[in-house]
Design a protein around this motif. Structure first.
Motif, PDB file in Angstrom:
ATOM      1  N   HIS A 172       6.939  -4.707   0.126  1.00  0.00           N
ATOM      2  CA  HIS A 172       5.928  -3.855  -0.232  1.00  0.00           C
ATOM      3  C   HIS A 172       4.606  -4.717   0.138  1.00  0.00           C
ATOM      4  N   PHE A 173       3.675  -3.690   0.480  1.00  0.00           N
ATOM      5  CA  PHE A 173       2.245  -4.171   0.541  1.00  0.00           C
ATOM      6  C   PHE A 173       1.686  -4.192  -0.551  1.00  0.00           C
ATOM      7  N   SER A 174       0.752  -5.002  -0.948  1.00  0.00           N
ATOM      8  CA  SER A 174      -0.076  -5.042  -2.387  1.00  0.00           C
ATOM      9  C   SER A 174      -0.824  -3.948  -2.306  1.00  0.00           C
ATOM     10  N   PRO A 175      -1.139  -3.136  -3.393  1.00  0.00           N
ATOM     11  CA  PRO A 175      -2.389  -1.959  -3.445  1.00  0.00           C
ATOM     12  C   PRO A 175      -3.774  -2.717  -3.782  1.00  0.00           C
ATOM     13  N   HIS A 176      -3.635  -3.843  -3.940  1.00  0.00           N
ATOM     14  CA  HIS A 176      -4.973  -4.618  -4.461  1.00  0.00           C
ATOM     15  C   HIS A 176      -5.663  -5.269  -3.203  1.00  0.00           C
ATOM     16  N   GLU A 177      -7.047  -5.787  -3.511  1.00  0.00           N
ATOM     17  CA  GLU A 177      -7.988  -6.479  -2.742  1.00  0.00           C
ATOM     18  C   GLU A 177      -7.446  -8.005  -2.892  1.00  0.00           C
ATOM     19  N   THR A 178      -6.946  -8.589  -1.939  1.00  0.00           N
ATOM     20  CA  THR A 178      -6.162 -10.021  -2.031  1.00  0.00           C
ATOM     21  C   THR A 178      -6.824 -11.056  -0.996  1.00  0.00           C
ATOM     22  N   THR A 179      -8.020 -10.681  -0.848  1.00  0.00           N
ATOM     23  CA  THR A 179      -8.615 -11.783   0.160  1.00  0.00           C
ATOM     24  C   THR A 179      -8.516 -13.372  -0.103  1.00  0.00           C
TER      25      THR A 179
END
Length: 423
Positions: free
Chosen positions: A90-97
């Motif tokens: 699953h791809f994270s739904p959040h900003e993860t920079t």
């Protein structure tokens, strides 16, 4: 309980536009966020010729590009081998920079070796389109993660299901420089356990509740503590998570619960006077099962206000175990205040993409009035897969694109097939 529908015999059977065979069996698939051309496939391979206790599982992460035009060809652009089989991704739904980059997307993998692995996916990178960030060794390597889900509002928090029946909450943050992070430095909480394999976890859309399903045919639910209470820690640094709302439904499904998809709540009914106490808005869950049925359920009401048992609002037999359910599109209208009766109604419709194991893929419509009358209708079937259809994904639309035809990439396990088709 409503009557069980079955798909009509005259439902159109669709044909593929393109097919590709992968080197290893595909187990899961997802399009890269904000991309309509790129998707990733996780694979699962069980080594043969060894004793059952010592069988080794391996896999790979495949990045592929879906072509435009009539052919809709698939081009594999990168393959990353993994020392474990990939059960779920699953791809994270959040900003993860902070742990990826401004151009890449965080992907989490549930592995066959008791770990969750994090990867940065950047299709535009000429050197590292698939970059390993770290592996969180949360349990012994003999443990099997079967599924995990990102929390919808708390970055790097996830719920996971294990083959030993446990359902856990885990913090996936950590030192980005660590390649292997020992479980003793992780924050892990066991929430509850199924009697047999746990197959799926799912958060409510606002993150306030968690649902799980297992091979014991049980559907379980629990509500998160009020904000701040779950942040308390015990002596080992693990968060305290003791949901006050816990229930189990072991009667509705005739076999293992394989998937749960909570649906968003479209409205709060208007009232002339404030209710005391206010009833919570209803939860609606789509569930899949090995008993080959797709169901729409209203689970027990939270906080004990309302029904204490699950209610089946709609049910349909699809001819194969319902392994995955995706929402392709939805529309809602309401509430509508009718005349002077102050009667509130809300009409909703979902178009669903359902992976049905040995029966192939189905496109369905679910429609009805919220929490009252619902029905399923099968719109199309795709049956070219010659083995288990465990993963399907619909191509995202372009910005402003009309919702006429949709393109699907579906997979099947033993024949290692990837098919592209439209409906």
């Amino acid at each position: 309980m409503p009557d069980i529908d079955t798909e009509a015999p005259d439902v159109p059977v669709l044909s593929s536009l393109h097919t590709t065979t992968l080197p290893l069996p595909p187990s899961c698939i997802a399009f890269v966020p904000r991309s309509r051309q790129w998707f990733v496939v996780g694979t699962y391979f069980l080594e043969r010729g060894e004793e059952a206790e010592g069988q080794k599982r391996s896999g790979s992460l495949v990045l592929a590009r879906l072509g435009e035009g009539e052919g809709r060809d698939v081009t594999i652009t990168a393959t990353h081998s993994t020392p474990f089989a990939i059960f779920d991704l699953h791809f994270s739904p959040h900003e993860t920079t902070a742990i990826t980059s401004s151009t890449s997307h965080l992907l989490g993998l549930a592995s066959s070796t008791g770990s969750v692995a994090l990867y940065a996916i950047d299709p535009a990178s000429p050197t590292a389109p698939i970059r390993h960030i770290r592996t969180l060794q949360l349990f012994p390597t003999t443990s099997l993660f079967t599924y995990f889900s990102w929390h919808p509002t708390i970055p790097l928090l996830a719920a996971a299901a294990l083959a030993d029946g446990r359902v856990v909450l885990c913090d996936c943050s950590g030192n980005a420089d660590d390649d292997e992070v020992d479980s003793r430095s992780r924050r892990i909480v066991t929430l509850h356990a199924h009697a047999l394999e746990a197959w799926v976890t799912a958060f409510a859309p606002d993150g306030s509740a968690l649902f799980s399903g297992g091979d014991d045919a049980a559907l379980k639910g629990g509500e998160q503590e009020e904000e701040g209470e779950e942040e308390e820690e015990d002596g080992d640094g693990a968060p305290q998570f003791s949901p006050p709302w816990q229930w189990q439904d072991a009667r509705t499904h005739g076999a293992g619960v394989t998937f749960i998809l909570p649906l968003p709540q479209p409205y709060s009914p208007p009232t002339t006077t404030a209710p005391a106490p206010p009833l919570p808005p209803p939860d609606l869950l789509l569930t899949g099962s090995y008993d080959e049925s797709l169901r729409l359920l209203s689970p027990p009401a939270r906080n004990g206000l309302g029904p204490r048992r699950s209610r089946v609002l709609a049910e349909i037999e699809l001819g194969g175990g319902v392994w995955r359910i995706d929402v392709v599109d939805s529309s809602m209208a309401g509430p509508v205040v009718q005349g002077g009766d102050k009667e509130a109604t809300a009409e909703a419709e979902w178009i669903l993409l359902v992976s049905c194991m040995h029966a192939g893929t189905r496109v369905l419509q679910a429609e009805g009035e919220w929490e009252w009358t619902w029905q399923f209708d099968v719109l199309a079937r795709f049956e070219e897969h010659q083995s288990m259809n465990y993963g399907s994904a619909v191509q995202p639309l372009r910005a402003g694109e009309a919702k006429k035809k949709r393109t699907v990439v579906s997979t099947s396990f033993y024949d290692r097939l990837v098919c592209v088709w439209e409906f």
